[in-house]
Design a protein around this motif. Structure first.
Motif, short mmCIF file in Angstrom:
data_model
loop_
_atom_site.label_atom_id
_atom_site.label_comp_id
_atom_site.label_asym_id
_atom_site.label_seq_id
_atom_site.Cartn_x
_atom_site.Cartn_y
_atom_site.Cartn_z
N UNK A 92 0.74 -1.30 0.13
CA UNK A 92 -0.15 0.10 0.21
C UNK A 92 0.94 1.26 0.05
N UNK A 93 0.69 1.99 -0.94
CA UNK A 93 1.39 3.47 -1.04
C UNK A 93 0.28 4.43 -0.55
N UNK A 94 0.93 5.15 0.61
CA UNK A 94 0.18 6.04 1.50
C UNK A 94 0.88 7.74 1.33
N UNK A 95 -0.14 8.60 0.83
CA UNK A 95 0.47 10.02 0.72
C UNK A 95 -0.42 10.56 1.74
N UNK A 96 0.55 11.76 2.31
CA UNK A 96 -0.24 12.72 3.34
C UNK A 96 0.58 13.93 3.37
N UNK A 97 0.03 15.03 4.02
CA UNK A 97 0.70 16.37 4.16
C UNK A 97 1.51 16.08 5.42
N UNK A 98 2.21 17.10 5.67
CA UNK A 98 3.56 17.34 6.70
C UNK A 98 2.82 17.07 8.12
N UNK A 126 3.87 14.36 0.76
CA UNK A 126 3.81 15.41 -0.21
C UNK A 126 3.18 16.65 0.39
N UNK A 127 3.26 17.48 -0.67
CA UNK A 127 2.60 19.02 -0.34
C UNK A 127 1.01 18.67 -0.51
N UNK A 128 0.28 19.58 -0.05
CA UNK A 128 -1.14 19.46 -0.17
C UNK A 128 -1.63 19.80 -1.86
N UNK A 129 -0.82 20.46 -2.56
CA UNK A 129 -1.39 20.60 -3.64
C UNK A 129 -0.84 19.39 -4.74
N UNK A 130 0.00 18.52 -4.24
CA UNK A 130 0.36 17.43 -4.94
C UNK A 130 -0.36 16.12 -4.74
#
Length: 294
Positions: A92-98, A126-130
């Motif tokens: 599972x690849x997860x993304x989130x802001x700082x 990742x940054x919110x815009x990405x």
């Protein structure tokens, strides 16, 4: 019809890019082209059109997609049942802001790892815009965002937790002892802001200016921790989510200002692409996120 062809088609439908599909599947681009061509020849229909660098599904492609999703999901379930005594596997690849990466997700990732030790978790800050773009390009499976309620035609969104915000200063700041504040009190103050593109930074600054503040000096940081440290050092005023301030407020290192922030309605939200194939391991992850964060 081969399973790998369906997986390539499904991935291409998510990324809308031959090059990105090749990267995700660890293929060379010509392999992606060859597999899609073979699938189209076997089915006798055109599944997609190339419009410049983008890929658009044809009517036949849209009709095939839910069947491909179901087949791939069934195969993943069969693999889970037949391996590791039924324990979940996969990646599972997860993304989130700082902010969420630091204050909300560690407990979720820890508990999931304990319950499903054979699932590999990959995390991408990742940054919110990405974040939303990363879903659309197929770079991540699930993302978490701190934002105003998100409405999207192609992304599934869930609000997990409302997140209150506070405006804070150091204990020795001139405004720290004030019982009430007016907008004029912010004039000529230093405002400590997160990087451009952060939704609550934009909302905060817009609100102050709309209410009549002027002569504001902006100091920009790419880290919530940096903002807190500089605020504690007396460099200015910061707006941060309450979840990031608990320790410092309990120790008296940061003082909340008496300013109405009821207009700020932000929440921790979980998103994935609506056409995303939700494997059993991803479903278990999203279910656990709901249980822990709601």
């Amino acid at each position: 019809m081969e399973i790998r062809q369906l997986k390539t088609f499904w991935t291409l439908a998510s990324t809308r890019s031959f090059s990105r599909t090749a990267e995700v599947l660890n293929y060379v681009p010509s392999t992606v082209t060859m597999q899609i061509k073979a699938l189209e020849e076997e089915l006798g229909v055109r599944l997609l059109d190339r419009l410049g660098k983008s890929v658009v599904l044809t009517d036949a492609g849209h009709q095939l997609l839910p069947y491909a999703t179901k087949i791939l999901n069934d195969i993943e379930e069969a693999r889970c049942v037949s391996s590791q005594n039924g324990e979940l596997t996969g990646t599972i690849i997860i993304g989130a802001d700082e902010v969420l990466c630091t204050y909300r997700l560690p407990a979720l990732l820890r508990d999931y790892r304990r319950q499903y030790p054979h699932v590999r978790l990959l995390f991408k800050p990742l940054s919110g815009q990405n974040l939303k773009q990363s879903l659309r390009e197929g770079d991540v499976d699930v993302v978490f965002m701190l934002d105003e309620p998100i409405v999207s035609s192609d992304l599934h969104t869930e609000i997990l937790l409302d997140e209150p915000f506070l405006m804070v200063v150091s204990p020795d700041h001139p405004l720290a002892s004030r019982a009430t504040l007016s907008i004029e009190d912010f004039n000529r103050e230093h405002i400590l802001l997160s990087e451009k593109g952060c939704s609550y930074r934009t909302f905060f600054y817009r609100t102050l200016v709309k209410n009549g503040a002027d002569s504001l000096t902006e100091l920009e940081f790419n880290s919530v921790e940096a903002i807190k440290q500089c605020t504690m050092a007396g460099l200015g005023i910061a707006l941060l989510p309450k979840m990031a301030l608990k320790g410092e407020m309990e120790r008296g290192e940061l003082i909340p200002l008496p300013w109405d922030l009821s207009e700020i309605q932000f929440a921790t939200q979980m998103l994935w692409h609506q056409e995303k194939w939700i494997s059993p391991s991803i479903k278990a992850f999203t279910d656990l996120a709901r249980n822990l964060l709601q």
